[in-house]
Design a protein around this motif. Sequence first.
Motif, short mmCIF file in Angstrom:
data_model
loop_
_atom_site.label_atom_id
_atom_site.label_comp_id
_atom_site.label_asym_id
_atom_site.label_seq_id
_atom_site.Cartn_x
_atom_site.Cartn_y
_atom_site.Cartn_z
N MET A 193 -0.61 -5.40 -3.24
CA MET A 193 0.74 -5.37 -2.59
C MET A 193 1.36 -6.53 -1.96
O MET A 193 2.57 -6.69 -1.89
CB MET A 193 0.69 -4.11 -1.52
CG MET A 193 2.19 -3.60 -1.03
SD MET A 193 3.61 -3.28 -2.13
CE MET A 193 3.14 -1.55 -2.32
N GLY A 194 0.44 -7.11 -1.55
CA GLY A 194 0.60 -8.54 -0.84
C GLY A 194 1.11 -9.34 -1.68
O GLY A 194 2.10 -10.19 -1.43
N TRP A 195 0.62 -9.25 -2.84
CA TRP A 195 1.15 -10.18 -4.13
C TRP A 195 2.31 -9.67 -4.67
O TRP A 195 3.37 -10.58 -4.73
CB TRP A 195 0.13 -10.30 -5.21
CG TRP A 195 -0.97 -11.21 -4.97
CD1 TRP A 195 -1.74 -11.30 -3.79
CD2 TRP A 195 -1.42 -12.36 -5.83
NE1 TRP A 195 -2.75 -12.40 -3.85
CE2 TRP A 195 -2.25 -12.90 -5.00
CE3 TRP A 195 -0.90 -12.95 -6.80
CZ2 TRP A 195 -3.02 -14.28 -5.43
CZ3 TRP A 195 -1.65 -14.13 -7.44
CH2 TRP A 195 -2.50 -14.76 -6.73
N PHE A 196 2.61 -8.77 -5.22
CA PHE A 196 3.58 -7.89 -6.17
C PHE A 196 4.52 -7.12 -5.30
O PHE A 196 5.92 -7.37 -5.60
CB PHE A 196 2.90 -7.11 -7.08
CG PHE A 196 2.05 -7.84 -7.97
CD1 PHE A 196 2.49 -8.76 -8.91
CD2 PHE A 196 0.62 -7.41 -8.01
CE1 PHE A 196 1.54 -9.46 -9.67
CE2 PHE A 196 -0.11 -8.01 -8.94
CZ PHE A 196 0.10 -8.97 -9.83
N GLY A 197 4.27 -6.95 -4.01
CA GLY A 197 5.26 -6.00 -3.28
C GLY A 197 5.79 -6.76 -2.11
O GLY A 197 6.77 -6.49 -1.60
N VAL A 198 5.39 -7.97 -1.98
CA VAL A 198 5.84 -8.75 -0.82
C VAL A 198 6.34 -10.23 -1.45
O VAL A 198 7.36 -10.89 -1.38
CB VAL A 198 4.90 -9.17 0.32
CG1 VAL A 198 5.57 -9.85 1.40
CG2 VAL A 198 4.42 -7.57 1.03
N ILE A 223 10.01 -1.96 -9.18
CA ILE A 223 10.02 -0.82 -8.51
C ILE A 223 8.78 -0.02 -9.15
O ILE A 223 8.00 0.66 -8.76
CB ILE A 223 11.20 0.11 -8.89
CG1 ILE A 223 12.39 -0.41 -7.99
CG2 ILE A 223 10.97 1.66 -8.51
CD1 ILE A 223 13.66 0.24 -8.24
N GLY A 224 8.68 -0.24 -10.44
CA GLY A 224 7.55 0.53 -11.22
C GLY A 224 6.12 -0.06 -10.74
O GLY A 224 5.11 0.93 -10.68
N ILE A 225 6.08 -1.49 -10.49
CA ILE A 225 4.77 -1.87 -9.97
C ILE A 225 4.43 -1.63 -8.63
O ILE A 225 3.40 -1.13 -8.29
CB ILE A 225 4.81 -3.47 -10.21
CG1 ILE A 225 4.93 -3.96 -11.76
CG2 ILE A 225 3.34 -4.14 -9.44
CD1 ILE A 225 4.89 -5.35 -11.88
N THR A 226 5.40 -1.73 -7.70
CA THR A 226 5.27 -1.22 -6.32
C THR A 226 5.30 0.08 -6.01
O THR A 226 4.36 0.63 -5.45
CB THR A 226 6.26 -2.12 -5.54
OG1 THR A 226 7.46 -1.65 -5.89
CG2 THR A 226 6.05 -3.54 -5.65
N THR A 227 6.32 0.82 -6.42
CA THR A 227 6.24 2.33 -5.78
C THR A 227 5.46 2.99 -6.90
O THR A 227 4.80 3.96 -6.35
CB THR A 227 7.78 2.62 -6.13
OG1 THR A 227 8.61 1.80 -5.38
CG2 THR A 227 7.98 4.18 -5.81
N GLY A 228 5.51 2.56 -8.22
CA GLY A 228 4.81 3.33 -9.18
C GLY A 228 3.25 3.07 -9.24
O GLY A 228 2.63 4.12 -8.63
N TYR A 229 2.93 1.94 -9.42
CA TYR A 229 1.46 1.92 -9.64
C TYR A 229 0.61 1.58 -8.16
O TYR A 229 -0.40 2.31 -8.09
CB TYR A 229 1.14 0.38 -10.68
CG TYR A 229 -0.20 0.06 -10.86
CD1 TYR A 229 -1.19 0.94 -11.35
CD2 TYR A 229 -0.72 -0.90 -10.03
CE1 TYR A 229 -2.61 0.44 -11.28
CE2 TYR A 229 -1.95 -1.65 -10.16
CZ TYR A 229 -2.88 -0.46 -10.82
OH TYR A 229 -4.30 -0.87 -11.02
#
Length: 275
Positions: free
Chosen positions: A1-6, A21-27
């Motif tokens: 999450m630190g990489w792709f969500g932040v 959204i798919g990567i952070t919320t979904g996966y």
Amino acid sequence: MGWFGVEFKKDISHVSEHLAIGITTGYLGSLTTFSGWNQKMLELSASGHWVISALGFLIGLSLVAVSIAFGVETAKGFRWLLNRLNLTSPENGISKINYKVNSYHCQMTAMVIFLVILGILWGVSGALVKAKFKHGGSAAELWFACMVGPIGVWIRWFLARLNGRGLGKKGLFQWIPFGTLIANVSAACVMAALSTIKNAVNTRDCDTVVAGIQFGVMGCLSTVSTFAAEFNAMRKTNEPWRAYVYAAITICVSFSLGILIYCIPYWTKGFEIDT
């Protein structure tokens, strides 16, 4: 999450907001689960291991904080490497990739592709559930969870729109992400209720269905990764105490309701915890 969500979320959104959204919320949101963490602490408490349960929350929260910080810092290091290789724009640090999925044709194509993939996965999961269900066990639980898991993701995505709105018309406590809070607390409560039902009924079919719903719907509805990202963001503001208040509210409310839903029936009915 630190990489792709932040750190790289803006870069991914530059290509496609739906992908972000798919990567952070979904996966990533489904990969981590708060309800399972809370339930394990409830089971320890029900067995009388209150100290271990408290340590589980403290150590777990510490690991969450360290993990998200480590992820962000390593992502910044990777971005620095990209800058050195001249692969990002010097003005804003965003990748020089110019491709965007922002046209109607591209979005419809991507939607059709992913719907086909989802249909195939659902079909495979359904066939495997049908084959494994009568025998029970972890395989049947896993494939049943795969079938119902998307429901939890969709509910959490819907609740995410409550983040940043606050309470009432005046928007009180806007700093609390109520969408994530409701998702985690509700999933923890339903997880505890399902565990109580599982102990009370105690049949193979019930165990398979309950475990599948817990692992699938509740596991995907609750999230630690988003919780960690929000916790980390609050810590970096001028009022870092909000991060700890938010964490305390999430953990204390979920655990307290779990005691009422799971521990009290366990103590009064004399259920055995299936470990």
